[in-house]
Design a protein around this motif. Sequence first.
Motif, PDB file in Angstrom:
ATOM      1  N   UNK A   1       0.813  -1.220   0.000  1.00 51.87           N
ATOM      2  CA  UNK A   1       0.000   0.000   0.000  1.00 51.87           C
ATOM      3  C   UNK A   1       0.843   1.265   0.000  1.00 51.87           C
ATOM      4  N   UNK A   2       1.831   1.310   0.885  1.00 48.68           N
ATOM      5  CA  UNK A   2       2.639   2.517   0.998  1.00 48.68           C
ATOM      6  C   UNK A   2       3.676   2.659  -0.094  1.00 48.68           C
ATOM      7  N   UNK A   3       4.016   1.533  -0.756  1.00 44.62           N
ATOM      8  CA  UNK A   3       4.985   1.569  -1.836  1.00 44.62           C
ATOM      9  C   UNK A   3       4.363   1.447  -3.205  1.00 44.62           C
ATOM     10  N   UNK A   4       3.910   0.238  -3.548  1.00 46.20           N
ATOM     11  CA  UNK A   4       3.459  -0.028  -4.916  1.00 46.20           C
ATOM     12  C   UNK A   4       2.165   0.689  -5.292  1.00 46.20           C
ATOM     13  N   UNK A   5       1.146   0.580  -4.452  1.00 42.94           N
ATOM     14  CA  UNK A   5      -0.144   1.194  -4.798  1.00 42.94           C
ATOM     15  C   UNK A   5      -0.030   2.714  -4.813  1.00 42.94           C
ATOM     16  N   UNK A   6       0.624   3.260  -3.815  1.00 41.15           N
ATOM     17  CA  UNK A   6       0.833   4.723  -3.787  1.00 41.15           C
ATOM     18  C   UNK A   6       1.560   5.195  -5.036  1.00 41.15           C
ATOM     19  N   UNK A   7       2.611   4.460  -5.412  1.00 40.18           N
ATOM     20  CA  UNK A   7       3.394   4.833  -6.583  1.00 40.18           C
ATOM     21  C   UNK A   7       2.567   4.740  -7.856  1.00 40.18           C
ATOM     22  N   UNK A   8       1.807   3.668  -7.998  1.00 42.34           N
ATOM     23  CA  UNK A   8       1.009   3.464  -9.206  1.00 42.34           C
ATOM     24  C   UNK A   8      -0.043   4.556  -9.374  1.00 42.34           C
ATOM     25  N   UNK A   9      -0.728   4.894  -8.280  1.00 43.55           N
ATOM     26  CA  UNK A   9      -1.752   5.933  -8.371  1.00 43.55           C
ATOM     27  C   UNK A   9      -1.145   7.263  -8.790  1.00 43.55           C
ATOM     28  N   UNK A  10      -0.030   7.640  -8.181  1.00 42.17           N
ATOM     29  CA  UNK A  10       0.605   8.905  -8.536  1.00 42.17           C
ATOM     30  C   UNK A  10       1.101   8.894  -9.974  1.00 42.17           C
ATOM     31  N   UNK A  11       1.664   7.779 -10.411  1.00 46.54           N
ATOM     32  CA  UNK A  11       2.105   7.667 -11.803  1.00 46.54           C
ATOM     33  C   UNK A  11       0.967   7.987 -12.762  1.00 46.54           C
ATOM     34  N   UNK A  12      -0.156   7.317 -12.561  1.00 49.94           N
ATOM     35  CA  UNK A  12      -1.229   7.442 -13.543  1.00 49.94           C
ATOM     36  C   UNK A  12      -1.956   8.782 -13.454  1.00 49.94           C
ATOM     37  N   UNK A  13      -1.945   9.401 -12.296  1.00 48.47           N
ATOM     38  CA  UNK A  13      -2.479  10.762 -12.208  1.00 48.47           C
ATOM     39  C   UNK A  13      -1.565  11.723 -12.968  1.00 48.47           C
ATOM     40  N   UNK A  14      -0.258  11.604 -12.751  1.00 50.82           N
ATOM     41  CA  UNK A  14       0.693  12.468 -13.455  1.00 50.82           C
ATOM     42  C   UNK A  14       0.613  12.259 -14.958  1.00 50.82           C
ATOM     43  N   UNK A  15       0.581  11.001 -15.380  1.00 59.42           N
ATOM     44  CA  UNK A  15       0.527  10.722 -16.820  1.00 59.42           C
ATOM     45  C   UNK A  15      -0.783  11.172 -17.440  1.00 59.42           C
ATOM     46  N   UNK A  16      -1.846  11.227 -16.646  1.00 63.25           N
ATOM     47  CA  UNK A  16      -3.133  11.708 -17.164  1.00 63.25           C
ATOM     48  C   UNK A  16      -3.056  13.175 -17.557  1.00 63.25           C
TER      49      UNK A  16
END
Length: 322
Positions: free
Chosen positions: A216-231
């Motif tokens: 949660x604190x590593x992978x999921x947090x990172x993935x959500x931020x990635x896809x928000x930024x890329x959006x």
Amino acid sequence: MSTDTSAPTRPAPAPRQPKPLLIDSPHSTLSLVTLWTFVALPFVALVAAVPLAWGWGLTALDAAMAVTGYVITGLGVTVGYHRYLTHGSFKARRPLRVALAVAGSLAVEGSVIQWVADHRRHHAFTDREGDPHSPWRYGTSVGALAKGLFYAHCGWFFDKETTNRARFAPDLVADRDMRTVDRLFGPLIAVSLLTPAVIGGLVTWSWTGALTGLFWGGLVRMALLHHVTWSVNSICHVVGSRPFVSRDKDRATNFWPLAILSFGESWHNSHHADPTGARHGVLRGQLDPSARLIWVFERLGWAWDVRWPDPIRLATKRNVDH
């Protein structure tokens, strides 16, 4: 007396001056594999999040670490990488400058110098040839735009050519602090992923706590931020409003649903109309957490020469259709 009947000698053509390079050397195979790993793995974790959390594996500690990590690394990108280092929206004391570069690196969206070079190139060639991630690169048909949206969202990371850092980020290349943070990008990836795992393991004194912290604190947090930024790269060049006039062929839009998750970055049309502005949400009701943080830094004396929006300048850029 002899007469020279040969054709007059033409002057040799002047040698062509080489155009400044847009790209550096190709990505290595190892770097491409690493990029795919850190894009695909967090995304798989995000897809698995809901069924995994249903009755198992999500604690208040995990949620707190995920939210805290998202805010720190997200603002590191928006305030540090983007508004400060890319566009010079304010000046900062050295400790803040380094801290922002490190926080942005922990988002794992690219090393600081490469990220800045890519984004400056994006502004130099927005939605034209040379833009590293325009969703309009393949055309305007439905199929071409679908392909372009995927490319703009994350496909562009896997091009074999990288933006020329010496051309687009010479100030950072010459900065010893930024070169150091850039070189430490690999270890900072490990810090970003392993810190919540270590905290989770120590607080719960269990391997389960370590694993859920990592998830949660590593992978999921990172993935959500990635896809928000890329959006912002993809959606915010296709869907939304354009209240301000920007450069020819620039299709950047304001997309309000992403305003909070992107910390104000989705006011993208406003940003492209005034790239060096410290606030992107310049109209009434447009929330911009990144601008608020810059305001706090200014009040504390850590930042100065902040380029706040000029109402008169903005008025000259308003789109008459809005």
